[in-house]
Design a protein around this motif. Structure first.
Motif: not given
Length: 101
Positions: A1-12, A36-39, A43-49, A81-83
């Motif tokens: 199976m292919d292995e993937h390398y992923v960076w995840v960032t969540t920001r308030r 590739r990248a996804y964001a 719903e309140d627009g105050q948190e982005v992953t 505010v937070e990361e």
């Protein structure tokens, strides 16, 4: 199976700053080694992953320590505010009945 390398960032984010944040967070030029990248926004627009897929850990680390990334982070800072961030390795899961994975 292919292995993937992923960076995840969540920001308030500070309330009401999602549009300004979006204008600041897009990397230019595109990072070398990023497939590739996804964001995803709350719903309140105050948190982005953000989830980015990389060719290797080294490619991700090289970008994370680069001057363009430092400039991008400085541009985002007034809206954050937070990361929280982490690097992961993984693979696609097999889903029953789909013939995928």
């Amino acid at each position: 199976m292919d292995e993937h390398y992923v960076w995840v960032t969540t920001r308030r984010l500070r309330p009401g700053t999602l549009e300004d944040f979006e204008n600041a967070w897009r990397p230019a030029p595109a990072p070398q080694g990023m497939h590739r990248a996804y964001a995803y926004w709350s719903e309140d627009g105050q948190e982005v992953t953000g989830v980015s897929f990389w060719a290797s850990r080294e490619a991700c680390d090289s970008w994370r320590s680069s001057e363009p990334e430092a400039q991008r982070r400085a541009a985002m800072a007034p809206y954050v505010v937070e990361e929280r961030e982490s690097f992961y390795r993984g693979r696609e899961l097999t889903l029953p009945g789909t013939g995928r994975g």
